[in-house]
Design a protein around this motif. Structure first.
Motif, PDB file in Angstrom:
ATOM      1  N   LEU A   1       0.942  -1.076   0.140  1.00  0.00           N
ATOM      2  CA  LEU A   1       0.064   0.037  -0.013  1.00  0.00           C
ATOM      3  C   LEU A   1       0.937   1.211   0.144  1.00  0.00           C
ATOM      4  O   LEU A   1       1.768   1.398   0.752  1.00  0.00           O
ATOM      5  CB  LEU A   1      -0.814  -0.074   1.372  1.00  0.00           C
TER       6      LEU A   1
ATOM      7  N   GLY B   1      -2.261   7.009   1.240  1.00  0.00           N
ATOM      8  CA  GLY B   1      -3.157   7.907   0.579  1.00  0.00           C
ATOM      9  C   GLY B   1      -3.792   7.438  -0.795  1.00  0.00           C
ATOM     10  O   GLY B   1      -4.562   7.985  -1.479  1.00  0.00           O
ATOM     11  N   VAL B   2      -3.311   6.313  -1.326  1.00  0.00           N
ATOM     12  CA  VAL B   2      -3.618   5.763  -2.627  1.00  0.00           C
ATOM     13  C   VAL B   2      -4.518   4.435  -2.430  1.00  0.00           C
ATOM     14  O   VAL B   2      -4.083   3.527  -2.021  1.00  0.00           O
ATOM     15  CB  VAL B   2      -2.388   5.468  -3.675  1.00  0.00           C
ATOM     16  N   GLU B   3      -5.827   4.360  -3.066  1.00  0.00           N
ATOM     17  CA  GLU B   3      -6.590   3.321  -3.101  1.00  0.00           C
ATOM     18  C   GLU B   3      -6.068   2.298  -4.030  1.00  0.00           C
ATOM     19  O   GLU B   3      -5.636   2.526  -5.153  1.00  0.00           O
ATOM     20  CB  GLU B   3      -7.981   3.862  -3.386  1.00  0.00           C
TER      21      GLU B   3
ATOM     22  N   THR C   1      -6.862   1.533   1.593  1.00  0.00           N
ATOM     23  CA  THR C   1      -6.204   2.541   1.483  1.00  0.00           C
ATOM     24  C   THR C   1      -5.488   2.793   3.004  1.00  0.00           C
ATOM     25  O   THR C   1      -5.929   2.806   3.890  1.00  0.00           O
ATOM     26  CB  THR C   1      -7.116   3.987   1.454  1.00  0.00           C
TER      27      THR C   1
ATOM     28  N   SER D   1      -2.711   4.973   5.590  1.00  0.00           N
ATOM     29  CA  SER D   1      -2.181   6.313   5.894  1.00  0.00           C
ATOM     30  C   SER D   1      -0.764   6.351   6.388  1.00  0.00           C
ATOM     31  O   SER D   1      -0.307   7.514   6.405  1.00  0.00           O
ATOM     32  CB  SER D   1      -3.130   6.974   6.978  1.00  0.00           C
TER      33      SER D   1
ATOM     34  N   GLU E   1      -7.653   1.364   5.801  1.00  0.00           N
ATOM     35  CA  GLU E   1      -9.250   1.378   5.470  1.00  0.00           C
ATOM     36  C   GLU E   1      -9.383   0.533   4.517  1.00  0.00           C
ATOM     37  O   GLU E   1      -8.774   0.269   3.425  1.00  0.00           O
ATOM     38  CB  GLU E   1      -9.922   2.771   4.948  1.00  0.00           C
TER      39      GLU E   1
ATOM     40  N   THR F   1     -11.806   1.079   9.323  1.00  0.00           N
ATOM     41  CA  THR F   1     -10.630   1.454   9.528  1.00  0.00           C
ATOM     42  C   THR F   1     -10.100   1.179  11.232  1.00  0.00           C
ATOM     43  O   THR F   1     -11.232   1.551  12.017  1.00  0.00           O
ATOM     44  CB  THR F   1     -10.579   3.169   9.489  1.00  0.00           C
TER      45      THR F   1
END
Length: 446
Positions: free
Chosen positions: A318, A321-323, A333, A335, A389, A431
């Protein structure tokens, strides 16, 4: 007389747009713009509608790099879009092109590029300029052996996962191509004539020429705008429950959604599965990446864990900030850096007692194919990670495929399924902001 015809065309198209789209919202409506006559007509009509309804149009043009004039065509499309009052973005299909199946590959690339650009702009609906003539041509091609799908006025994006959450709207589907061009002529509008439309090497061109020469058109069977799903009992992110009398369209949609793939099953394999369901036999089968377990009148579809290895669904790292989509079934996503998504297979015993207890709510066949999270510095995998998330895509995708949405507003609200086939476990969005262990106190798949 010409003005009356134009007013009638606008009224028909405006009514179709009003039936599906919201008014006075900042979110743009995307529009696929090739520069051909059909798309120029749609551009002008849609921009006129948008000015009156408080919306903006984002025109998207794809340069396939297959014709020496393609750059000039993009320039023309940009000029036409801006003159009509639309925003415009040019997209390009790069890389090597296949030596066979070029038309299908170009179509898939076009849909993929348009879907990604539309989603990035915040659009939920993409307008396409298919006409009644396209429907008849496709029917003739299918009668001659082509495997084209049927186009509908309102349908999900055909690409996955790029098209997740997107619907296509074809407000010209009941309009004739000649009528649109006559309307454009009356406005003094220009458009591009792609020479490929007259090239007999392409099936679409041969069908168009055959119909122009007087070949009888096959009967067109309009699909109802909201066909009810037959035989579907309950849906969650982990499994779909159906009955033996499930119809072919619903079964195909459920299989591809549960399996996370891009192409629903068709043809003999789907017919064979339907025949087995019609019998009194209990069995287990695999199709389209999904496991089909049948016992009595109960049919359970889950992700076939063995297909994860065959599809080479490796760890998904991951980017904060990018799905990112894992296995076509979940969007994640994060953080913070360092998180990766992997299948539970081979890792379930390493989960905490709380996580294993939460997984016990899933059907046994679904547990090994459920995603878990890993991170450098953690002793083992976890079901939920701090600041990560997870959004389930299976129920949302199936809802769109089976016409559970009729309007743009439906794409914003959370999916609602009336039934729950399993004890509550994870919601579509979850989340974990505290520790790594997740308590199984969520509302269940929505």
């Amino acid at each position: 007389m010409r003005r009356l015809i134009g007013d009638a065309l606008s009224a028909r198209v405006f009514a179709r747009l009003d039936r599906r789209l919201s008014r006075d919202v900042e979110r743009p409506v995307a529009l696929a713009l090739s520069g051909g006559g059909d798309s120029i007509a749609l551009l002008r009509l849609a921009c006129d509608w948008a000015r009156r309804r408080g919306r903006t149009i984002l025109a998207l043009s794809v340069d396939h790099s297959l014709n020496p004039d393609s750059a000039a065509w993009s320039d023309f499309a940009e000029g036409a879009a801006r003159a009509a009052g639309a925003d415009w973005r040019g997209l390009r299909w790069t890389g090597e092109k296949p030596t066979s199946g070029l038309t299908a590959a170009a179509r898939a690339a076009r849909h993929g590029l348009i879907a990604e650009a539309a989603r990035a702009a915040g659009a939920r609906v993409v307008l396409f300029a298919h006409t009644a003539d396209d429907v008849v041509e496709a029917d003739l091609m299918r009668a001659q052996g082509a495997t084209l799908g049927r186009v509908r006025e309102w349908s999900p994006s055909p690409v996955w996962p790029q098209g997740r959450g997107l619907m296509l709207l074809r407000p010209l589907l009941h309009e004739a191509r000649d009528g649109l061009r006559a309307w454009l002529d009356g406005q003094g509008a220009d458009w591009i004539e792609d020479p490929a439309n007259a090239d007999p090497r392409y099936g679409r061109s041969r069908a168009r020429q055959a119909l122009a020469a007087g070949s009888p058109a096959p009967p067109t069977h309009d699909m109802p705008e909201r066909a009810l799903a037959v035989g579907l009992v309950a849906v969650s992110q982990a499994a779909v429950q159906a009955s033996r009398d499930i119809d072919a369209r619903t079964l195909a949609a459920a299989l591809v959604c549960v399996g996370g793939g891009a192409t629903p099953p068709r043809g003999e394999r789907l017919r064979a599965l339907l025949q087995r369901l019609a019998s009194s036999q209990d069995f287990t089968a695999t199709l389209c990446g999904a496991r089909v377990a049948v016992a009595g009148g109960r049919v359970i579809l889950t992700r076939e864990v063995g297909e994860l290895a065959r599809r080479d669904v490796g760890p998904l790292q991951l980017t904060p900030g990018v799905e990112a989509v894992w296995d076509g079934r979940f969007a994640f996503t994060g953080s913070e850096p360092g998180w990766s998504v992997v299948a539970g297979r081979g890792r379930l015993s390493q989960l905490s007692d709380a996580d294993r207890s939460a997984l016990a709510a899933l059907p046994p066949a679904a547990r090994a194919a459920w995603p878990v999270l890993t991170k450098d510095g953690l002793a083992g995998p976890v079901l939920a990670g701090a600041g990560v998330e997870r959004r389930g895509l299976v129920a949302e995708r199936l809802r769109l495929a089976l016409d559970e949405t009729t309007h743009e507003d439906d794409l914003i609200s959370a999916p609602r399924w009336r039934n729950a086939m399993e004890p509550p476990i994870f919601p579509d969005r979850h989340t974990q902001t505290g520790g790594a262990d997740a308590a199984a106190d969520d509302r269940g798949p929505q």
